[in-house]
Motif scaffolding. Structure first.
Motif, mmCIF file in Angstrom:
data_model
loop_
_atom_site.group_PDB
_atom_site.id
_atom_site.type_symbol
_atom_site.label_atom_id
_atom_site.label_comp_id
_atom_site.label_asym_id
_atom_site.label_seq_id
_atom_site.Cartn_x
_atom_site.Cartn_y
_atom_site.Cartn_z
ATOM 1 N N THR A 1 -8.339 -4.386 -2.965
ATOM 2 C CA THR A 1 -7.836 -3.019 -2.897
ATOM 3 C C THR A 1 -7.671 -2.478 -4.317
ATOM 4 O O THR A 1 -7.101 -3.166 -5.163
ATOM 5 C CB THR A 1 -6.473 -2.974 -2.171
ATOM 6 O OG1 THR A 1 -6.647 -3.382 -0.814
ATOM 7 C CG2 THR A 1 -5.886 -1.566 -2.192
ATOM 8 N N PRO A 2 -8.158 -1.262 -4.600
ATOM 9 C CA PRO A 2 -8.027 -0.725 -5.954
ATOM 10 C C PRO A 2 -6.563 -0.632 -6.380
ATOM 11 O O PRO A 2 -5.706 -0.196 -5.610
ATOM 12 C CB PRO A 2 -8.671 0.662 -5.855
ATOM 13 C CG PRO A 2 -9.595 0.566 -4.676
ATOM 14 C CD PRO A 2 -8.930 -0.375 -3.715
ATOM 15 N N TYR A 3 -6.296 -1.059 -7.594
ATOM 16 C CA TYR A 3 -4.937 -0.976 -8.127
ATOM 17 C C TYR A 3 -4.653 0.462 -8.535
ATOM 18 O O TYR A 3 -5.429 1.086 -9.266
ATOM 19 C CB TYR A 3 -4.791 -1.915 -9.322
ATOM 20 C CG TYR A 3 -3.493 -1.743 -10.079
ATOM 21 C CD1 TYR A 3 -2.287 -2.164 -9.527
ATOM 22 C CD2 TYR A 3 -3.481 -1.157 -11.344
ATOM 23 C CE1 TYR A 3 -1.088 -2.012 -10.210
ATOM 24 C CE2 TYR A 3 -2.298 -1.004 -12.036
ATOM 25 C CZ TYR A 3 -1.099 -1.423 -11.473
ATOM 26 O OH TYR A 3 0.081 -1.257 -12.165
ATOM 27 N N ASN A 4 -3.544 0.993 -8.054
ATOM 28 C CA ASN A 4 -3.156 2.372 -8.329
ATOM 29 C C ASN A 4 -1.865 2.372 -9.132
ATOM 30 O O ASN A 4 -0.793 2.030 -8.615
ATOM 31 C CB ASN A 4 -2.973 3.137 -7.009
ATOM 32 C CG ASN A 4 -2.683 4.611 -7.236
ATOM 33 O OD1 ASN A 4 -2.561 5.082 -8.370
ATOM 34 N ND2 ASN A 4 -2.578 5.349 -6.138
ATOM 35 N N GLU A 5 -1.958 2.749 -10.377
ATOM 36 C CA GLU A 5 -0.792 2.726 -11.274
ATOM 37 C C GLU A 5 0.334 3.620 -10.752
ATOM 38 O O GLU A 5 1.514 3.299 -10.898
ATOM 39 C CB GLU A 5 -1.218 3.175 -12.674
ATOM 40 C CG GLU A 5 -0.106 3.158 -13.710
ATOM 41 C CD GLU A 5 0.399 1.757 -14.028
ATOM 42 O OE1 GLU A 5 1.630 1.589 -14.194
ATOM 43 O OE2 GLU A 5 -0.439 0.839 -14.100
ATOM 44 N N THR A 6 -0.019 4.734 -10.105
ATOM 45 C CA THR A 6 1.010 5.659 -9.624
ATOM 46 C C THR A 6 1.720 5.136 -8.378
ATOM 47 O O THR A 6 2.752 5.678 -7.977
ATOM 48 C CB THR A 6 0.393 7.032 -9.302
ATOM 49 O OG1 THR A 6 -0.594 6.877 -8.271
ATOM 50 C CG2 THR A 6 -0.282 7.615 -10.550
ATOM 51 N N ALA A 7 1.167 4.108 -7.729
ATOM 52 C CA ALA A 7 1.787 3.525 -6.538
ATOM 53 C C ALA A 7 2.295 2.119 -6.828
ATOM 54 O O ALA A 7 2.448 1.309 -5.916
ATOM 55 C CB ALA A 7 0.790 3.505 -5.389
ATOM 56 N N ARG B 1 -5.351 -6.699 -10.348
ATOM 57 C CA ARG B 1 -6.217 -6.600 -9.174
ATOM 58 C C ARG B 1 -5.531 -7.244 -7.970
ATOM 59 O O ARG B 1 -4.914 -8.308 -8.090
ATOM 60 C CB ARG B 1 -7.561 -7.287 -9.422
ATOM 61 C CG ARG B 1 -8.356 -6.689 -10.555
ATOM 62 C CD ARG B 1 -9.763 -7.263 -10.611
ATOM 63 N NE ARG B 1 -10.539 -6.841 -9.439
ATOM 64 C CZ ARG B 1 -11.814 -7.135 -9.262
ATOM 65 N NH1 ARG B 1 -12.462 -7.878 -10.157
ATOM 66 N NH2 ARG B 1 -12.461 -6.729 -8.192
ATOM 67 N N TRP B 2 -5.671 -6.580 -6.802
ATOM 68 C CA TRP B 2 -5.134 -7.140 -5.565
ATOM 69 C C TRP B 2 -6.087 -8.204 -5.021
ATOM 70 O O TRP B 2 -7.294 -8.136 -5.246
ATOM 71 C CB TRP B 2 -4.944 -6.046 -4.514
ATOM 72 C CG TRP B 2 -3.855 -5.061 -4.834
ATOM 73 C CD1 TRP B 2 -4.004 -3.803 -5.307
ATOM 74 C CD2 TRP B 2 -2.442 -5.277 -4.692
ATOM 75 N NE1 TRP B 2 -2.777 -3.207 -5.471
ATOM 76 C CE2 TRP B 2 -1.797 -4.087 -5.112
ATOM 77 C CE3 TRP B 2 -1.664 -6.351 -4.265
ATOM 78 C CZ2 TRP B 2 -0.415 -3.936 -5.101
ATOM 79 C CZ3 TRP B 2 -0.278 -6.199 -4.254
ATOM 80 C CH2 TRP B 2 0.338 -5.022 -4.665
ATOM 81 N N ASN C 1 0.792 -1.233 0.000
ATOM 82 C CA ASN C 1 0.000 0.000 0.000
ATOM 83 C C ASN C 1 0.823 1.281 0.000
ATOM 84 O O ASN C 1 0.247 2.368 -0.138
ATOM 85 C CB ASN C 1 -0.926 0.014 1.226
ATOM 86 C CG ASN C 1 -1.927 -1.128 1.210
ATOM 87 O OD1 ASN C 1 -2.718 -1.240 0.285
ATOM 88 N ND2 ASN C 1 -1.878 -1.977 2.231
ATOM 89 N N SER C 2 2.126 1.180 0.183
ATOM 90 C CA SER C 2 2.919 2.410 0.280
ATOM 91 C C SER C 2 4.354 2.164 -0.167
ATOM 92 O O SER C 2 4.825 1.025 -0.224
ATOM 93 C CB SER C 2 2.918 2.938 1.725
ATOM 94 O OG SER C 2 3.621 2.039 2.581
#
Length: 230
Positions: free
Chosen positions: A177-183, A172-173, A138-139
């Motif tokens: 959890t929504p997949y975030n391309e920027t993260a 997809r996780w 997540n981070s």
């Protein structure tokens, strides 16, 4: 000569008969009798108050030990040895954050880095049996922690994380959890976005951008579970 006494009956005209005064019957006084209660009622009230006091005392004693966060009880039942660290500054309480022995802790999560290989489906099941799941990152701080751990372990080359595509390019996780391309932390040139590479692994390298899409064959894995607090 003896005198004679004569009695005469005299009637007076217009004389009204003697007035009869009717006296109302004596009003009965309402007697107020005190309401009677069963003799055992005070004892029952005392017993209930005692039980309430006992319940409050038990709640106060048990509360500090009942913190379990979001972690199911099954995880604590499955592992018998734990490694705990203080979750609060020294002198401010006795809260502890614990992970099963052999797992790595970062913030509020515990991580299991496997020393064996399994295909994707078996890897998912293996984490589930340990009351955990394939890691969801997540981070950037979490990604840096895992990168450092894999560099030190020197066990495998590629480790499954909980990211997969059912359709090419749609990642997809496992926990939705929504997949975030920027993260995301893809290696240069990745993902390949081809039909034969639908799973994602972390490649054990010093670079923080170390994700590869790969075949869903046998790889090492990283499982994640919420740390247990006590």
């Amino acid at each position: 000569m003896a005198s004679e006494i004569t009695y005469a009956e005299v009637k007076f005209k217009n004389a009204s008969p003697a007035a009869v005064v009717e006296v109302p019957p004596e009003t009965k006084k309402h007697e107020h009798h005190p309401q009677k209660y069963p003799p055992w009622l005070p004892w029952l009230i005392s017993l209930l108050l005692l039980l309430v006091c006992i319940a409050v005392i038990i709640a106060l004693l048990v509360a500090p030990c009942s913190h379990s966060g979001d972690q199911p009880t099954a995880l604590r039942q499955r592992f018998t040895e734990w490694r705990c660290v203080s979750a609060v500054p020294r002198g401010k309480g006795q809260d502890w954050m614990c992970c099963p022995k052999g797992w790595k802790r970062f913030q509020k999560s515990c991580y299991y880095v496997s020393d064996d290989k399994m295909p994707w489906a078996e890897s998912v099941q293996n984490c589930t049996r340990m009351e955990s799941r394939l890691v969801v990152i997540n981070s950037k701080a979490e990604q840096a922690f895992l990168t450092n751990e894999l560099r030190q372990s020197r066990i495998g080359t590629n480790y499954y994380i909980g990211l997969r595509a059912q359709v090419v390019g749609h990642w997809r996780w496992v926990d939705q959890t929504p997949y975030n391309e920027t993260a995301a932390f893809w290696r240069t040139g990745e993902p390949s976005n081809v039909a034969v590479e639908m799973c994602v692994v972390i490649h054990s390298t010093t670079e923080i951008h170390n994700w590869n899409d790969a075949r869903c064959e046998s790889h090492n894995r990283i499982c994640e579970a919420a740390a247990v607090t006590a």
